[in-house]
Design a protein around this motif. Structure first.
Motif, PDB file in Angstrom:
ATOM      1  N   LEU A 104      27.308   7.093  -3.074  1.00 61.59           N
ATOM      2  CA  LEU A 104      26.972   7.127  -1.719  1.00 61.59           C
ATOM      3  C   LEU A 104      27.717   6.747  -0.224  1.00 61.59           C
ATOM      4  CD1 LEU A 104      22.722   6.586  -2.707  1.00 61.59           C
ATOM      5  CD2 LEU A 104      24.481   8.586  -2.563  1.00 61.59           C
ATOM      6  N   HIS A 105      28.811   6.033  -1.313  1.00 59.09           N
ATOM      7  CA  HIS A 105      29.234   4.719  -0.369  1.00 59.09           C
ATOM      8  C   HIS A 105      29.824   5.653   1.047  1.00 59.09           C
ATOM      9  CE1 HIS A 105      31.539   1.671   1.245  1.00 59.09           C
ATOM     10  NE2 HIS A 105      32.948   2.766   1.242  1.00 59.09           N
ATOM     11  N   PRO A 106      29.980   5.206   2.628  1.00 66.54           N
ATOM     12  CA  PRO A 106      29.608   4.024   2.681  1.00 66.54           C
ATOM     13  C   PRO A 106      27.854   4.154   2.664  1.00 66.54           C
ATOM     14  CG  PRO A 106      29.992   5.157   4.615  1.00 66.54           C
ATOM     15  CD  PRO A 106      30.054   6.122   3.569  1.00 66.54           C
ATOM     16  N   LEU A 107      26.925   5.163   2.573  1.00 69.33           N
ATOM     17  CA  LEU A 107      26.159   4.239   2.681  1.00 69.33           C
ATOM     18  C   LEU A 107      24.581   4.588   1.164  1.00 69.33           C
ATOM     19  CD1 LEU A 107      24.322   8.375   3.705  1.00 69.33           C
ATOM     20  CD2 LEU A 107      24.606   6.196   5.466  1.00 69.33           C
ATOM     21  N   ARG A 108      23.944   4.198   1.113  1.00 69.07           N
ATOM     22  CA  ARG A 108      23.539   3.566   0.217  1.00 69.07           C
ATOM     23  C   ARG A 108      22.003   3.757   0.666  1.00 69.07           C
ATOM     24  NH1 ARG A 108      21.005  -1.836   1.551  1.00 69.07           N
ATOM     25  NH2 ARG A 108      20.257  -1.693   3.987  1.00 69.07           N
ATOM     26  N   TYR A 109      20.516   4.022  -1.066  1.00 67.27           N
ATOM     27  CA  TYR A 109      19.497   4.454  -1.067  1.00 67.27           C
ATOM     28  C   TYR A 109      18.842   3.077  -1.469  1.00 67.27           C
ATOM     29  CZ  TYR A 109      15.870   7.762  -2.931  1.00 67.27           C
ATOM     30  OH  TYR A 109      15.015   8.957  -2.507  1.00 67.27           O
ATOM     31  N   LEU A 127      14.156  -5.134   1.493  1.00 64.18           N
ATOM     32  CA  LEU A 127      14.648  -4.868   0.006  1.00 64.18           C
ATOM     33  C   LEU A 127      13.817  -5.414  -0.872  1.00 64.18           C
ATOM     34  CD1 LEU A 127      17.221  -2.805   1.406  1.00 64.18           C
ATOM     35  CD2 LEU A 127      15.196  -1.891   1.814  1.00 64.18           C
ATOM     36  N   SER A 128      13.335  -3.933  -2.067  1.00 61.46           N
ATOM     37  CA  SER A 128      12.372  -4.516  -3.283  1.00 61.46           C
ATOM     38  C   SER A 128      14.094  -4.114  -4.250  1.00 61.46           C
ATOM     39  CB  SER A 128      11.717  -3.854  -4.034  1.00 61.46           C
ATOM     40  OG  SER A 128      11.014  -3.894  -3.100  1.00 61.46           O
ATOM     41  N   ARG A 129      15.239  -2.620  -3.627  1.00 62.62           N
ATOM     42  CA  ARG A 129      16.219  -2.505  -4.686  1.00 62.62           C
ATOM     43  C   ARG A 129      16.890  -1.623  -3.713  1.00 62.62           C
ATOM     44  NH1 ARG A 129      17.912  -4.906  -9.877  1.00 62.62           N
ATOM     45  NH2 ARG A 129      19.674  -3.804  -9.616  1.00 62.62           N
ATOM     46  N   ALA A 130      17.962  -1.694  -3.918  1.00 60.65           N
ATOM     47  CA  ALA A 130      19.123  -0.655  -2.956  1.00 60.65           C
ATOM     48  C   ALA A 130      20.379  -0.204  -4.527  1.00 60.65           C
ATOM     49  CB  ALA A 130      19.909  -1.360  -2.307  1.00 60.65           C
ATOM     50  N   TRP A 131      20.647   1.102  -4.229  1.00 62.03           N
ATOM     51  CA  TRP A 131      21.630   1.475  -5.264  1.00 62.03           C
ATOM     52  C   TRP A 131      22.962   2.329  -4.533  1.00 62.03           C
ATOM     53  CZ3 TRP A 131      16.330   2.492  -5.610  1.00 62.03           C
ATOM     54  CH2 TRP A 131      15.267   1.398  -6.109  1.00 62.03           C
ATOM     55  N   ASP A 132      23.892   1.647  -4.884  1.00 57.37           N
ATOM     56  CA  ASP A 132      25.399   2.593  -4.242  1.00 57.37           C
ATOM     57  C   ASP A 132      25.396   4.128  -4.732  1.00 57.37           C
ATOM     58  OD1 ASP A 132      25.756   0.028  -2.810  1.00 57.37           O
ATOM     59  OD2 ASP A 132      26.993  -0.566  -4.903  1.00 57.37           O
ATOM     60  N   ASP A 169       0.991  -0.905   0.060  1.00 55.60           N
ATOM     61  CA  ASP A 169       0.337   0.002   0.476  1.00 55.60           C
ATOM     62  C   ASP A 169       0.942   1.367   0.316  1.00 55.60           C
ATOM     63  OD1 ASP A 169       0.550   0.341   2.801  1.00 55.60           O
ATOM     64  OD2 ASP A 169      -0.748   0.178   3.243  1.00 55.60           O
ATOM     65  N   ARG A 170       2.213   0.998  -0.126  1.00 55.55           N
ATOM     66  CA  ARG A 170       3.072   2.079  -0.372  1.00 55.55           C
ATOM     67  C   ARG A 170       4.648   1.726  -0.391  1.00 55.55           C
ATOM     68  NH1 ARG A 170       3.445   6.742   4.817  1.00 55.55           N
ATOM     69  NH2 ARG A 170       4.939   7.096   4.027  1.00 55.55           N
ATOM     70  N   THR A 171       5.562   3.019  -1.026  1.00 58.00           N
ATOM     71  CA  THR A 171       6.417   2.579  -0.618  1.00 58.00           C
ATOM     72  C   THR A 171       7.440   3.815  -0.233  1.00 58.00           C
ATOM     73  OG1 THR A 171       6.512   1.508  -3.230  1.00 58.00           O
ATOM     74  CG2 THR A 171       8.489   2.441  -2.062  1.00 58.00           C
ATOM     75  N   TRP A 172       8.518   3.087   0.596  1.00 54.84           N
ATOM     76  CA  TRP A 172       9.635   4.097   1.648  1.00 54.84           C
ATOM     77  C   TRP A 172      11.222   3.848   0.899  1.00 54.84           C
ATOM     78  CZ3 TRP A 172       6.952   0.756   4.143  1.00 54.84           C
ATOM     79  CH2 TRP A 172       5.575   0.705   5.447  1.00 54.84           C
ATOM     80  N   ALA A 173      11.497   4.864   0.563  1.00 57.52           N
ATOM     81  CA  ALA A 173      12.683   4.697  -0.324  1.00 57.52           C
ATOM     82  C   ALA A 173      13.168   5.973   0.705  1.00 57.52           C
ATOM     83  CB  ALA A 173      12.618   5.305  -1.135  1.00 57.52           C
ATOM     84  N   PHE A 174      15.127   5.328   1.085  1.00 55.78           N
ATOM     85  CA  PHE A 174      15.512   6.468   2.395  1.00 55.78           C
ATOM     86  C   PHE A 174      17.122   5.734   1.938  1.00 55.78           C
ATOM     87  CE2 PHE A 174      14.066   1.702   3.303  1.00 55.78           C
ATOM     88  CZ  PHE A 174      15.708   1.262   3.715  1.00 55.78           C
ATOM     89  N   TRP A 175      17.913   6.558   2.459  1.00 62.50           N
ATOM     90  CA  TRP A 175      19.979   6.231   2.631  1.00 62.50           C
ATOM     91  C   TRP A 175      19.663   5.763   3.886  1.00 62.50           C
ATOM     92  CZ3 TRP A 175      17.996  10.601   0.796  1.00 62.50           C
ATOM     93  CH2 TRP A 175      17.738  11.621   1.197  1.00 62.50           C
ATOM     94  N   GLY A 176      20.751   4.976   4.019  1.00 61.21           N
ATOM     95  CA  GLY A 176      21.536   4.145   4.945  1.00 61.21           C
ATOM     96  C   GLY A 176      22.520   3.277   4.829  1.00 61.21           C
ATOM     97  N   THR A 177      23.326   2.773   5.819  1.00 61.27           N
ATOM     98  CA  THR A 177      24.385   1.966   5.935  1.00 61.27           C
ATOM     99  C   THR A 177      23.691  -0.251   5.738  1.00 61.27           C
ATOM    100  OG1 THR A 177      24.835   1.690   8.208  1.00 61.27           O
ATOM    101  CG2 THR A 177      25.313   2.919   7.154  1.00 61.27           C
ATOM    102  N   PRO A 178      24.490  -0.395   5.077  1.00 64.27           N
ATOM    103  CA  PRO A 178      23.556  -1.698   4.320  1.00 64.27           C
ATOM    104  C   PRO A 178      24.102  -2.375   5.625  1.00 64.27           C
ATOM    105  CG  PRO A 178      25.121  -1.263   2.763  1.00 64.27           C
ATOM    106  CD  PRO A 178      25.388   0.140   4.022  1.00 64.27           C
TER     107      PRO A 178
END
Length: 392
Positions: free
Chosen positions: A81-86, A61-66, A44-53
């Motif tokens: 984004l290293h060391p983060l990921r979206y 997760l459905s998908r993550a990007w560096d 019913d909704r989608t969240w997009a966020f950044w953080g550390t793996p």
């Protein structure tokens, strides 16, 4: 009437994260109830966020990007984004995780609309709309949406519509997420941008977002999305709209009452988890849930603390004022922020985790004269209103 240690009023994302966190902390023996008219399941909704793996969210997760792209009329910039990921998380896996946690903890689910939450300082009683008591608890965590207890000096919204588009042949680059594409026509007052989250080369969320004072009509959102798809070179005659997602999130320096009474704690947007300058909420909800579970495991009250440092709330108030009064151009402001700072620093600031030194570095790269005018105007209005300062 059910008697428990902890009642969650509302069963959406914030409550689901708390249930999962309590389960991870091994909260056996804790009596928990959830009051919500709907048992949330599915997408019913989608969240997009950044953080550390490497967190509990990774398997969901459905998908993550560096790296992500920021696009302006001047061109496309890829931000490492290293060391983060979206990351992108759809709601169904989180609801499933929370459901499993409920079962392991033996939580009681009350499928009813919650009305009043009455706190006598010793116990909390959650009643239905008719006033009949439903649950009595030592503590209540209330995630139902509500506005600020005191209006802000600036009242904007993050509002959007997204289409989940499916194609029969590869049309998306699954390795490239677009964080902000400012080539969309800009509103007279506010900022707009497009947004692309590809799950695969044939399935992606394409979204149109505005930061502005007022929402659009449904036809206007659809027209904006058609225009943005044209900018992306997508032929809508060959694509199917599988799902539509809409949202309205407050962007305000108004004060949210995170603890309205001794034994009631508010979560999510109602508890101050929404970042005023961007509308992002999810990462703060994750922090709230983790802190609550940690406190409960240690035998202390389930208090998550402030979602963001006071200085960040002040910086957000100044930024909102600068945008609202037209002191800065929104596209140029965000473009400059990413151009003159490491992407990881900007994203951590938006999450409320930067240090004083990093905050000063960010402030030094903003347009100083307009921002100083906004800061002075904000201070003047707060002083002349003669109200308690919300940032102390």
């Amino acid at each position: 009437m059910i008697d428990v240690d902890l009642v969650l009023v509302g069963g959406g994302g914030a409550a689901s994260l708390v249930l999962a966190a309590l389960d991870r902390e091994g909260a056996t023996g804790l009596r928990v109830a959830v009051v919500d008219p709907v048992h949330k399941r599915g997408q019913d909704r989608t969240w997009a966020f950044w953080g550390t793996p490497g967190t509990f969210l990774d398997p969901l997760l459905s998908r993550a990007w560096d790296a992500v792209d920021v696009v302006t009329a001047a061109g496309r910039r890829t931000l490492p984004l290293h060391p983060l990921r979206y990351a992108m998380l759809r709601s169904a896996p989180l609801y499933e995780l929370a459901g499993a946690a409920e079962q392991r903890m033996g939580a009681v689910r009350v499928t009813a609309v919650a009305g009043a939450v009455d706190d006598d300082g010793e116990r909390v009683v959650v009643s239905g709309p008719d006033g009949a008591p439903l649950v009595r608890a030592a503590w209540a965590l209330d995630s139902r949406p509500r506005g600020p207890v005191r209006p802000g000096r600036t009242e904007w919204l993050q509002h959007f519509r997204g289409w989940w588009l499916e194609a029969d042949r590869p049309v998306f680059d699954a390795g490239r997420a677009v964080l902000m594409d400012f080539r969309t026509p800009q509103p007279a007052r506010g900022v707009s941008f497009g947004y692309v989250l590809p799950v695969s080369d044939r399935f992606a969320l394409v979204e149109y977002t505005e930061f502005s004072p007022a929402v659009l009509t449904g036809d206007a959102y659809d027209a904006a999305l058609r225009g943005y798809c044209g900018l992306l070179g997508l032929d809508l005659d060959t694509l199917r709209v599988r799902e539509v997602e809409d949202g309205i999130i407050p962007m305000t320096d108004g004060v949210f009452e995170a603890r309205p009474s001794p034994r009631v704690v508010r979560l999510g947007t109602a508890g101050g988890a929404t970042r005023p300058s961007t509308g992002f909420t999810f990462t703060a909800m994750v922090r709230q849930a983790g802190r609550i579970a940690g406190e409960v495991a240690a035998g202390r009250p389930p208090l998550p603390g402030a979602a963001y440092p006071a200085r960040h709330r002040w910086m957000d108030a100044v930024q909102l004022r600068a945008l609202d009064r037209g002191l800065v151009d929104g596209v140029a402001f965000f473009g400059r922020l990413f151009d003159r700072n490491p992407p990881e620093r900007v994203l951590r600031f938006l999450d409320g985790t930067t240090s004083w030194r990093e905050d000063l570095a960010l402030m030094s790269t903003s347009p100083l004269v307009p921002m100083m005018r906004a800061a002075a105007g904000d201070a003047f209005v707060r002083t002349t209103r003669a109200v308690e300062l919300p940032f102390t």
